[in-house]
Every structure is written in structure tokens, then in C-alpha cells.
Motif scaffolding. Structure first.
Motif, PDB file in Angstrom:
ATOM      1  N   THR A  63      44.763 -15.787   6.284  1.00  0.00           N
ATOM      2  CA  THR A  63      45.539 -16.444   5.233  1.00  0.00           C
ATOM      3  C   THR A  63      46.465 -15.441   4.544  1.00  0.00           C
ATOM      4  N   ALA A  64      47.100 -15.872   3.450  1.00  0.00           N
ATOM      5  CA  ALA A  64      48.079 -15.031   2.762  1.00  0.00           C
ATOM      6  C   ALA A  64      47.539 -14.582   1.412  1.00  0.00           C
ATOM      7  N   PRO A  65      47.955 -13.400   0.945  1.00  0.00           N
ATOM      8  CA  PRO A  65      47.491 -12.917  -0.364  1.00  0.00           C
ATOM      9  C   PRO A  65      47.735 -13.922  -1.484  1.00  0.00           C
ATOM     10  N   THR A  66      48.852 -14.654  -1.435  1.00  0.00           N
ATOM     11  CA  THR A  66      49.133 -15.606  -2.511  1.00  0.00           C
ATOM     12  C   THR A  66      48.054 -16.691  -2.577  1.00  0.00           C
ATOM     13  N   ALA A  67      47.558 -17.111  -1.427  1.00  0.00           N
ATOM     14  CA  ALA A  67      46.490 -18.117  -1.416  1.00  0.00           C
ATOM     15  C   ALA A  67      45.206 -17.506  -1.966  1.00  0.00           C
ATOM     16  N   ILE A  68      44.949 -16.264  -1.586  1.00  0.00           N
ATOM     17  CA  ILE A  68      43.727 -15.601  -2.073  1.00  0.00           C
ATOM     18  C   ILE A  68      43.770 -15.509  -3.600  1.00  0.00           C
ATOM     19  N   ARG A  69      44.919 -15.109  -4.133  1.00  0.00           N
ATOM     20  CA  ARG A  69      45.020 -14.960  -5.599  1.00  0.00           C
ATOM     21  C   ARG A  69      44.910 -16.306  -6.308  1.00  0.00           C
ATOM     22  N   ALA A  70      45.519 -17.344  -5.719  1.00  0.00           N
ATOM     23  CA  ALA A  70      45.446 -18.666  -6.342  1.00  0.00           C
ATOM     24  C   ALA A  70      43.991 -19.136  -6.382  1.00  0.00           C
ATOM     25  N   LEU A  71      43.235 -18.858  -5.318  1.00  0.00           N
ATOM     26  CA  LEU A  71      41.842 -19.290  -5.272  1.00  0.00           C
ATOM     27  C   LEU A  71      40.969 -18.418  -6.176  1.00  0.00           C
ATOM     28  N   ALA A  72      41.274 -17.124  -6.218  1.00  0.00           N
ATOM     29  CA  ALA A  72      40.494 -16.207  -7.053  1.00  0.00           C
ATOM     30  C   ALA A  72      40.571 -16.618  -8.526  1.00  0.00           C
ATOM     31  N   LYS A  73      41.712 -17.161  -8.911  1.00  0.00           N
ATOM     32  CA  LYS A  73      41.902 -17.592 -10.297  1.00  0.00           C
ATOM     33  C   LYS A  73      40.863 -18.642 -10.716  1.00  0.00           C
ATOM     34  N   HIS A  74      40.359 -19.368  -9.730  1.00  0.00           N
ATOM     35  CA  HIS A  74      39.402 -20.427 -10.037  1.00  0.00           C
ATOM     36  C   HIS A  74      37.953 -19.978  -9.950  1.00  0.00           C
TER      37      HIS A  74
END
Ligand code: WTA
Length: 635
Positions: free
Chosen positions: A342-353
Motif C-alpha cells: 500500500t501507500a504511506p498516505t493510506a497508512i497515515r490515514a489509518l494510523a489516525k484512527h
């Protein structure tokens, strides 16, 4: 030892050395032992970066679909090739076996032929992430048509530009797309685009959302009844190694998007070889790449690379946030996914939750985690490593580009020790180097410079469609006899690479490359706008977001400004797509310019990033006074 599957670090070094010292012998062996050819090559490699011209496996004949489908029918016909997971979690997943894929691709290829598509014709594909998308790519490849996939988030204007640039004869689309709890009217966008395209003779439409759409008689055809009637055998078109396989557009710093042209044999060999090693794919694994096939990652690592290896590749129609932020992990658990890319942006969006949702799923099937598209920051790397991989699945931070066709710098999992934020070592066959500002190569370790590649690899893009001169200027003119990537990088004390980001006017927003010039052109079309400049600034989830500095004809009352901001983003959405919308728009009386009239983006970047103290010397500007006023009005 098989050079095709690297399992130990010593083996990596040994194979790497061979790939550099005897590149032709090395790639010849990989090509010969692992693929099906209708005729062998006369020469493994001809190249001249000054032209530039690169040919791999010259004179060889093949068809990539024979390698991705037909050769697997006897050995793994009933194995799942594509595992389709729909947007709606209540809709059942659809496993498509290699046998079924073969039938679907052959039928689709026959439909293309029945509509007059022949070898060399360009076919535009504008589809959501449904199985027909992969089938359409392969059907084109089977008959030698050149596919040009346009990401289904692009606007009608962007689609029309791409259709016209490569003179597409056909477009394949759907009535619409599901995206989370929304639907998107794809056919409506196609109709609007086609008002501006005279080259398109026919439109094939997949039914997906069952919406009411306009069908233009004689031009538009539902594909289902055509497929039903079509024969399930279609002879392959025998292709030359160097025949173009596809065109894929990518943003440049200036001007039109660049239609990167990839050829058949080299692309096949390199995408397959990198897939096998970067993900350590082994028999019966379930591999999932969350990219969209509208981007190169989907071409190489959802479709061609996995299928050439007889893998099971998961295709997901939806988004990570629907029905909730646990969807990715629910899918990993449900299908026992082994490799997740996957992409870092997806990882960060999910990490936020947070991790509460993550921890309700069983992720123990995971063996390898991948990252691609932009630099992965340390925090995201650790979150991914700790919470998804449970410190048990190596992270492969894969650096590459649309132009490179395949992964270029990456750890090989369980082989290369990883290091957070480092893409680590060049892949087999990749001769990376760093250059200084004076055009000298930086030798040794602990250096930072511009990333170049010294020697061709099989899947390097061969040209820009219709504009070889631009290809030469963009990639082969900055440094003599070297491919220039447009990225900056550093090499640490052991030779590991870390990519520091773009050094040109391309900004990567949520993993999507955006050129500043087309966005500025769009904004400048607004009747109230005189001039504009776009820069990127750091954003926690998107990596970078866009900051626009806009000069208005009449500065007007500030209460009108919010409306103008909406209108500017509306124009951008119409010209490019919602992915290019600006996060911040500052109205200003002037832009800092050099005496020759060039906008000094470096200064604007510093202001947008709140790094006013590092602005540097502004005394040589034409209008130094404007800088302070921009700082004073910073958003
Ligand atoms: C950036 C995507 C840091 C880089 C495959 C490159 C990365 C551009 C990484 C190409 C990574 C891609 N680390 N930066 N692992 N992967 N990039 O054409 O700036 O969509 O030049 O290809 O993305 O983006 P493209």
C-alpha cells in the motif's frame, strides 16, 4: 541456486554483481528460463542513452498474455488468478480462476476485434477497480492493441486530453463506479469528454451500478451481450519484443501529461522478476496491492507481475474507510492475505484512527508489507511495522516510477535488513548513482545528491508517446549518459538509499503525482485571476498538500474570497480532478520573481511550510518587498 528467486543476502550480492558485470548474460538467462517465447532474440540489449534508444531482446517474438494466462492453464488452471473483493462488504468476493480468466480475456479480445480494433490501435480504458479492468488490459495485450488506462478519478477534460494525445480509437468504461457510500457517473464523464474527441469510434460499456445512462446509437455498446456471443478462443497476436504494450500518462513539471510508452518483452521480464523477489511470493500465497490499476503500481503489481508468476492477486473495488476504517484489515483476515502492498498516505490515514479496530482482526497471515509512492516517514513506518506486521513482517519500501516500469530500489524481504525510511539497496540490475550540482558523480557513502541510473534495465519506458524530444530533454539531458529520475536521495554509511523527494515542480499528494503548471493554467482561467503559483507543503496524511498563491484582478472585499476559493477548486476539479484541489489559497498582490520574470517557488515553498527563517537571500529579486507582505498574510 536459481537467480530468479533470491533467498539470502550473499545471494543478492552475488547475483547483483553478475547483473552489473555481465548484464546481457544475466538477463538472457532470466528471460530464457522463466518465460515463453515464440522466437528467441537476436541481441539481448542495444542501447544509447544519448539518443536515447533502448532495445531489449531485439527480434524476439512473444505475447505477454500467453505468459500471464495460457501457460498456467495446465499447471494451475483451477487456482484463483484474480480475487475480486467488491466495494460493498456484503456482496460476495469473486474468485476468478486462471481458466475462467482465460475465457473472459479471449471473449473480450474477440469483442475488441469485432469492433475493428487491430494491432497497434490505442484503446483508452476508464473503469473502476472491477475485474473487467484487468480483463480489458489483457484483452488488448492479446490482440496487440496498446492500452492507455486513465484513472477513473480524472475529470472529463483530463480524460479528453489523454484520449486525444494518443489518438484512441475506442474507450472502455462502465455505467458508473461504487466508491464507499457514493456512486460516480463515469459514463457521463466519458460523454462529456467525447464531445472533444473525434478519434473515438466506439465505446464499450460495462454494467456495474445499474444507473440510467445515455447510450449513443452506433457508438456506444453494452459489453455483456457482445461477450455472450463472442467465442472463447482468440489466437494471440505475435508481438515483437519492442512493440508497445501500453501508454500510461504521468504528470511532468510543465505542460501536457507525458504518455510514457512501455514495450512488451522487457516490461514483462522485469515486472515479473521484481514481483517474485520483492514480495517473496510463494505457491498458494494471496497477494494484495491496494493501488488502482489507473497507476503504474496497478499495471505492474496487480496485473502483469503477479499473473506472469501464476500468483493469486486480490483486486479491491472500494476505499479503506468504507464501511469503516477497519476495511483493509477485515479483507486481510477474510482472504488470509500474505503480502500487502500500500501507500504511506493510506497508512497515515489509518494510523489516525488508532489501533482499536486493527486489533479486532487476525492479521497473522501477513508475511510481507510493502510501501510505495512517496517517502514513508518514520512514524508511519513504525506504526505499520508494530501494528500491522507485529514486528514480524518485513516492510519493503519500494522506490520506483511510472517511467521505470518496475521496482528499482527496495529491500528484499527476509534478505535485506530493513531500516526505517530507507528504500535500502538497488534491485538486481539497477546501477543507481548520485550526482552533484556540477554534474559530477558522488562516489562513496554518506553523500546526498540527485538520483540517476547509469545503465538500462529491461522495463525502462522507451519514449513519450508522440514526443521523443521531450523524453530526451526530461530524462537524459540533465546528466550525460544517465537517466535522471527527478528525485533527490542520500546514501548512508553502508550504501543504503533514502529518497528525499522530488527536486522538480512535481508534487506528490496522497501518492498522486501532480505537476504545478497544469493546475496553475486551470486557475488562471478564472476570470478574476491574474496569476497564480502552486507549491507543496507538509501534510500529516497526504504527505504533501497544495498551497496556492493567487493574484486577483481586483482585490475586492474579503467576504467574497471564500466564494472565490470554492470556484478556484471547482475549476481545478473540472480541468484535472478532485485530487488536485488546493488545501490553502492565499490571495496576494504579487509573487516573488527573479529579474528574468521567473517565479521563485523556493521562497513560496518555505513560506507555505512556515520556515520563514530559512528563506535565504531575497536581494536579487525583482520585487523583494512582496515577500514580507506574503509572510504577513500567510494562512
Ligand atoms: C515517488 C509510483 C520515496 C518518487 C511507483 C518518484 C517514492 C515518484 C517512493 C514516482 C518511495 C515512489 N520512496 N519516494 N518508496 N516510491 N516515490 O510515477 O518521487 O506515480 O519519482 O510511480 O514517486 O511516482 P509514480
Amino acid at each position: 541456486m536459481s537467480n530468479y528467486h533470491i533467498k539470502h543476502l550473499e545471494e543478492y550480492f552475488q547475483v547483483y554483481r553478475k547483473s552489473v558485470n555481465q548484464p546481457e548474460a544475466f538477463w538472457e538467462e532470466i528471460a530464457e528460463e522463466n518465460f515463453m517465447w515464440r522466437k528467441k532474440w537476436n541481441a539481448v540489449l542495444d542501447w544509447d542513452f544519448s539518443k536515447p534508444s533502448v532495445q531489449w531482446f531485439r527480434g524476439a517474438k512473444l505475447n505477454i498474455t500467453e505468459n500471464c494466462i495460457d501457460r498456467h492453464l495446465l499447471t494451475r488452471g483451477d487456482q484463483t488468478a484474480i480475487l475480486f473483493e467488491p466495494n460493498n462488504p456484503n456482496e460476495p468476493a469473486e474468485p476468478i480462476s486462471y481458466k475462467q480468466l482465460s475465457v473472459r480475456v479471449n471473449k473480450f479480445a474477440n469483442v475488441l476485434k469485432s469492433k475493428g480494433i487491430q494491432k497497434g490501435d490505442r484503446v483508452c480504458i476508464y473503469l473502476p477497480m472491477i475485474p473487467e479492468l484487468s480483463v480489458a488490459l489483457l484483452a488488448c495485450a492479446r490482440i496487440g492493441a496498446i492500452h492507455s488506462v486513465v484513472f477513473a478519478g480524472f475529470s472529463a477534460t483530463a480524460l479528453a486530453t489523454r484520449i486525444n494525445d494518443s489518438d484512441c480509437k475506442m474507450i472502455i468504461t462502465s455505467d458508473g463506479a461504487f466508491r464507499g457510500n457514493k456512486t460516480i457517473d463515469l459514463k457521463g464523464i466519458v460523454d462529456e469528454a467525447l464531445d472533444r474527441c473525434t478519434c473515438v469510434e466506439s465505446v464499450l460499456v460495462v454494467k456495474r451500478i445499474e444507473s440510467e445512462i445515455q447510450m449513443k446509437s452506433g457508438r456506444d455498446f453494452w459489453i455483456a451481450p457482445l461477450l455472450e456471443k463472442a467465442s472463447d478462443t482468440c489466437q494471440i497476436e505475435i508481438m515483437d519484443a519492442e512493440d508497445p504494450l501500453f501508454i500510461l500518462y504521468t504528470s511532468g513539471s510543465t505542460g501536457m501529461p507525458k504518455g510514457m510508452v512501455h514495450s512488451t518483452a522487457g516490461y514483462m521480464v522485469y515486472s515479473a522478476y521484481t514481483f517474485k523477489n520483492t514480495f517473496q511470493y510463494t505457491e498458494n500465497d494471496v497477494y494484495w496491492c491496494t493501488a488502482d490499476i489507473g497507476w503504474i503500481t496497478g499495471h505492474s503489481y496487480i496485473v502483469y507481475g503477479p499473473l506472469a508468476n501464476g500468483a493469486t492477486t486480490l483486486m479491491f473495488e472500494g476505499v479503506p474507510s468504507y464501511p469503516d476504517f477497519g476495511r483493509f484489515w477485515e479483507i486481510v483476515q477474510k482472504h488470509k492475505v500474505n503480502q500487502f502492498y500500500t501507500a504511506p498516505t493510506a497508512i497515515r490515514a489509518l494510523a489516525k484512527h488508532g489501533t482499536e479496530l486493527v486489533n479486532t482482526y487476525d492479521l497473522s497471515s501477513l508475511k510481507v508489507l510493502g510501501s510505495v509512492g512517496e517517502p514513508i516517514n518514520e512514524e508511519a513506518w513504525h506504526w505499520y511495522n508494530d501494528n500491522i506486521g507485529k514486528r514480524n513482517s518485513p516492510i519493503v519500501d519500494t522506490w520506483w516510477q511510472t517511467e521505470t516500469g518496475g521496482i528499482m530500489i527496495t529491500p528484499i524481504p527476509y534478505v535485506t535488513p530493513t531500516k526505517p525510511t530507507y528504500a535500502t539497496l538497488p534491485f538486481i540490475g539497477i546501477q543507481a548513482c548520485l550526482m552533484d550540482e556540477n554534474g559530477q558523480e558522488l562516489k562513496g557513502n554518506q553523500v546526498e545528491g540527485r538520483l540517476c541510473i547509469k545503465f538500462p534495465w529491461p522495463s525502462i519506458a522507451r519514449t513519450i508517446w508522440g514526443n521523443h524530444q521531450r523524453y530526451k530533454e526530461t530524462y537524459f539531458s540533465a546528466y550525460e549518459h544517465k537517466y535522471f529520475t527527478g528525485d533527490g536521495a542520500l546514501r548512508d554509511e553502508v550504501g543504503y538509499y533514502r529518497i528525499t523527494g522530488r527536486v522538480d515542480d512535481v508534487i506528490i499528494v496522497s501518492g498522486h503525482n501532480l505537476g504545478t503548471a497544469p493546475i496553475e493554467d486551470a486557475i488562471n482561467e478564472h476570470p478574476a485571476v491574474v496569476e497564480s503559483a502552486i507549491v507543496g507543503f507538509p501534510h500529516y496524511v497526504k504527505g504533501s498538500a497544495l498551497y496556492g498563491y493567487v493574484i486577483l484582478k481586483d482585490t475586492g472585499e474579503s467576504r467574497k474570497h471564500d466564494n472565490l476559493r470554492k470556484e478556484i477548486n471547482q475549476i481545478i476539479t473540472e480541468h484535472i480532478g478532485p485530487i488536485a484541489k488546493l488545501d490553502k489559497i492565499q490571495f496576494t498582490d504579487g509573487l516573488p520573481k527573479t529579474r528574468s520574470g521567473k517565479i521563485m517557488r523556493r521562497i513560496l515553498r518555505k513560506i507555505a511550510a512556515n520556515e520563514m527563517e530559512n528563506i535565504g537571500d531575497i536581494s536579487t529579486l525583482l520585487n523583494p518587498e512582496v515577500v514580507q507582505s506574503i509572510i504577513d498574510n500567510k494562512l
